[in-house]
Design a protein around this motif. Structure first.
Motif, short mmCIF file in Angstrom:
data_model
loop_
_atom_site.label_atom_id
_atom_site.label_comp_id
_atom_site.label_asym_id
_atom_site.label_seq_id
_atom_site.Cartn_x
_atom_site.Cartn_y
_atom_site.Cartn_z
N GLU A 1 0.75 -1.20 -0.24
CA GLU A 1 -0.01 -0.11 -0.04
C GLU A 1 0.83 1.40 0.15
O GLU A 1 1.59 1.51 0.97
CB GLU A 1 -0.84 -0.03 1.23
CG GLU A 1 -1.57 1.21 1.51
CD GLU A 1 -2.52 1.82 0.46
OE1 GLU A 1 -2.28 2.71 -0.08
OE2 GLU A 1 -3.33 0.74 -0.34
N PRO A 2 0.84 2.03 -0.88
CA PRO A 2 1.92 3.24 -1.13
C PRO A 2 1.56 4.26 0.03
O PRO A 2 2.44 4.92 0.19
CB PRO A 2 1.30 3.77 -2.64
CG PRO A 2 0.20 3.12 -2.89
CD PRO A 2 -0.14 1.79 -2.22
N ALA A 3 0.30 4.27 0.45
CA ALA A 3 0.05 5.32 1.57
C ALA A 3 0.94 5.04 2.90
O ALA A 3 1.12 5.89 3.87
CB ALA A 3 -1.45 5.47 1.75
N ARG A 4 1.30 3.96 2.93
CA ARG A 4 1.93 3.47 4.33
C ARG A 4 3.53 3.46 4.05
O ARG A 4 4.22 3.05 5.11
CB ARG A 4 1.58 1.84 4.54
CG ARG A 4 0.00 1.75 4.61
CD ARG A 4 -0.37 2.56 6.09
NE ARG A 4 -1.85 2.28 6.16
CZ ARG A 4 -2.58 2.87 7.29
NH1 ARG A 4 -1.87 3.12 8.04
NH2 ARG A 4 -3.79 2.76 7.58
N ARG B 1 3.87 9.12 -5.42
CA ARG B 1 4.20 10.55 -5.85
C ARG B 1 3.29 11.67 -5.62
O ARG B 1 3.69 12.75 -5.53
CB ARG B 1 4.55 10.50 -7.42
CG ARG B 1 3.30 10.26 -8.29
CD ARG B 1 3.87 10.22 -9.80
NE ARG B 1 4.77 9.45 -10.40
CZ ARG B 1 4.45 8.21 -10.68
NH1 ARG B 1 3.24 7.61 -10.56
NH2 ARG B 1 5.71 7.46 -11.01
N GLU B 2 2.13 11.12 -5.49
CA GLU B 2 0.90 12.12 -5.23
C GLU B 2 1.19 12.73 -3.70
O GLU B 2 0.54 14.01 -3.57
CB GLU B 2 -0.24 11.66 -5.45
CG GLU B 2 -0.71 11.12 -6.90
CD GLU B 2 -0.57 12.16 -7.79
OE1 GLU B 2 -1.12 13.21 -7.36
OE2 GLU B 2 -0.12 11.97 -8.79
N ARG B 3 1.81 12.01 -2.84
CA ARG B 3 1.98 12.47 -1.47
C ARG B 3 3.15 13.17 -0.96
O ARG B 3 3.35 13.82 0.02
CB ARG B 3 1.33 11.70 -0.58
CG ARG B 3 2.23 10.38 -0.37
CD ARG B 3 1.60 9.52 0.81
NE ARG B 3 2.46 8.41 0.95
CZ ARG B 3 3.69 7.92 1.63
NH1 ARG B 3 4.09 9.08 2.25
NH2 ARG B 3 4.02 6.76 1.60
N VAL C 1 11.05 9.47 -10.52
CA VAL C 1 9.75 8.65 -9.89
C VAL C 1 8.90 9.69 -9.31
O VAL C 1 7.65 9.65 -9.24
CB VAL C 1 10.01 7.62 -8.78
CG1 VAL C 1 10.79 6.41 -9.94
CG2 VAL C 1 10.89 7.99 -7.77
N LEU C 2 9.27 10.84 -8.57
CA LEU C 2 8.47 11.90 -8.11
C LEU C 2 8.20 12.96 -8.99
O LEU C 2 8.93 13.20 -10.14
CB LEU C 2 9.14 12.31 -6.82
CG LEU C 2 9.40 11.38 -5.81
CD1 LEU C 2 10.21 11.80 -4.80
CD2 LEU C 2 8.29 10.72 -5.32
N THR C 3 7.39 13.87 -8.73
CA THR C 3 7.07 14.97 -9.71
C THR C 3 7.98 16.35 -8.89
O THR C 3 8.94 16.58 -9.58
CB THR C 3 5.72 15.31 -9.24
OG1 THR C 3 5.29 15.61 -8.15
CG2 THR C 3 4.84 14.18 -10.16
N SER C 4 7.58 16.80 -7.89
CA SER C 4 8.34 17.83 -7.47
C SER C 4 8.61 17.75 -5.97
O SER C 4 7.55 17.27 -5.23
CB SER C 4 7.67 19.39 -7.44
OG SER C 4 8.22 20.45 -7.20
N PHE C 5 9.76 17.99 -5.66
CA PHE C 5 10.18 17.74 -4.10
C PHE C 5 11.50 18.69 -3.64
O PHE C 5 12.25 19.05 -4.62
CB PHE C 5 10.60 16.14 -4.01
CG PHE C 5 11.53 15.68 -4.84
CD1 PHE C 5 12.94 15.57 -4.18
CD2 PHE C 5 11.80 15.37 -5.87
CE1 PHE C 5 14.14 14.99 -4.56
CE2 PHE C 5 13.08 14.88 -6.70
CZ PHE C 5 13.93 14.76 -5.87
#
Length: 276
Positions: A44-47, A76-78, A150-154
């Motif tokens: 689960e990506p949220a975890r 990537r959304e979070r 793999v991420l958007t902006s960070f």
């Protein structure tokens, strides 16, 4: 004073220095990892809170790193912030050292680097500054292109670690990892220059310690033992559950089996998101 940009030190050596070729190699590694180590519903990506990934040249450890970063990509959304820890290979430090720069550059562009607030420096004297320790260090640099892909902006908080006990690292992580928008990445290879069969045996024992969140791993077991043991102590404090994604060594990828280096990707998740 925090100014300037940390320029790539190993582009063209550990990975492609041409942006197009680098993007293509990253996409290929991630695609191959998706086929080789498929994502499962239990992951689960949220975890997902943290990742252990290797830091050799991409021809050697890129496939195993990609298997871990494939999991980070699902978040990537979070994820808007990455705390990146790695060992020092050239310039020794005694603590966790910030690079004193405003951005970290790769052929894919620049990533903003967070400063260390004055209050944290006061609270944790193990937080240091060392532009020199970061300048030629590859253990953090090789992860940044994967993160960019793999991420958007960070934003990035890069810290090289050495000469410090696990609890002192974990104390800093408690203060800097923060909320669900933060991903922690720890950079470490495993055994170095053992014959293939012996390396497989030694690395299996080390990974058993990782999966037990045992922070007694020694430098001869993992070149990133200083940051890794700190992350294991931190993960134990927070009840995280480790999951081995993939392990191999340079004899499986592009190296001589007489003297190999071990690699692994391991995720650390909140219990409800752990794979059965």
């Amino acid at each position: 004073m925090t100014t300037g940009v940390r320029v790539p030190a190993v582009a063209g050596l550990f990975y492609d220095d041409d942006p197009g070729a680098l993007q293509e190699s990253l996409d290929r590694l991630l695609s191959e990892a998706r086929s080789r180590v498929p994502l499962t519903p239990a992951e689960e990506p949220a975890r997902l809170r943290a990742l252990l990934a290797p830091h050799a040249g991409y021809v050697y450890s890129g496939p195993t790193a990609a298997a871990g970063y494939l999991r980070v990509g699902r978040c990537r959304e979070r994820i808007s912030r990455v705390v990146l820890l790695g060992p020092v290979h050239r310039v020794p430090v005694r603590g966790l050292a910030h690079p004193e720069v405003q951005a970290f550059a790769t052929p894919l562009g620049e990533v903003p680097v967070e400063p260390v607030p004055a209050a944290l420096r006061t609270a944790f004297p193990q937080l240091l500054d060392s532009r020199l320790a970061h300048a030629q260090e590859h253990s953090l640099e090789v992860h940044v292109p994967f993160l960019q892909r793999v991420l958007t902006s960070f934003t990035l908080l890069p810290l090289v670690v050495g000469g410090i006990d696990a609890d002192s690292v974990a104390d800093v992580l408690d203060a800097v990892v923060g909320d669900d928008a933060t991903m922690l990445v720890v950079s470490s290879d495993l055994s170095h220059y053992l014959p293939y069969d012996e390396a497989v045996r030694v690395d299996a024992g080390t990974l058993a310690q990782v999966e037990a969140l045992d922070p007694s791993i020694r430098a001869e077991q993992a070149c990133g033992a200083a940051p890794l043991t700190g992350v294991l102590a931190w993960a134990r404090r927070h009840g995280l559950v480790p999951r081995l994604v993939e392990a191999c060594n340079s004899g499986d990828t592009a190296g001589d089996r007489r003297r190999v280096v071990g690699y692994a990707s391991v995720t650390f998740s909140d219990p409800d998101g752990a794979a059965p």
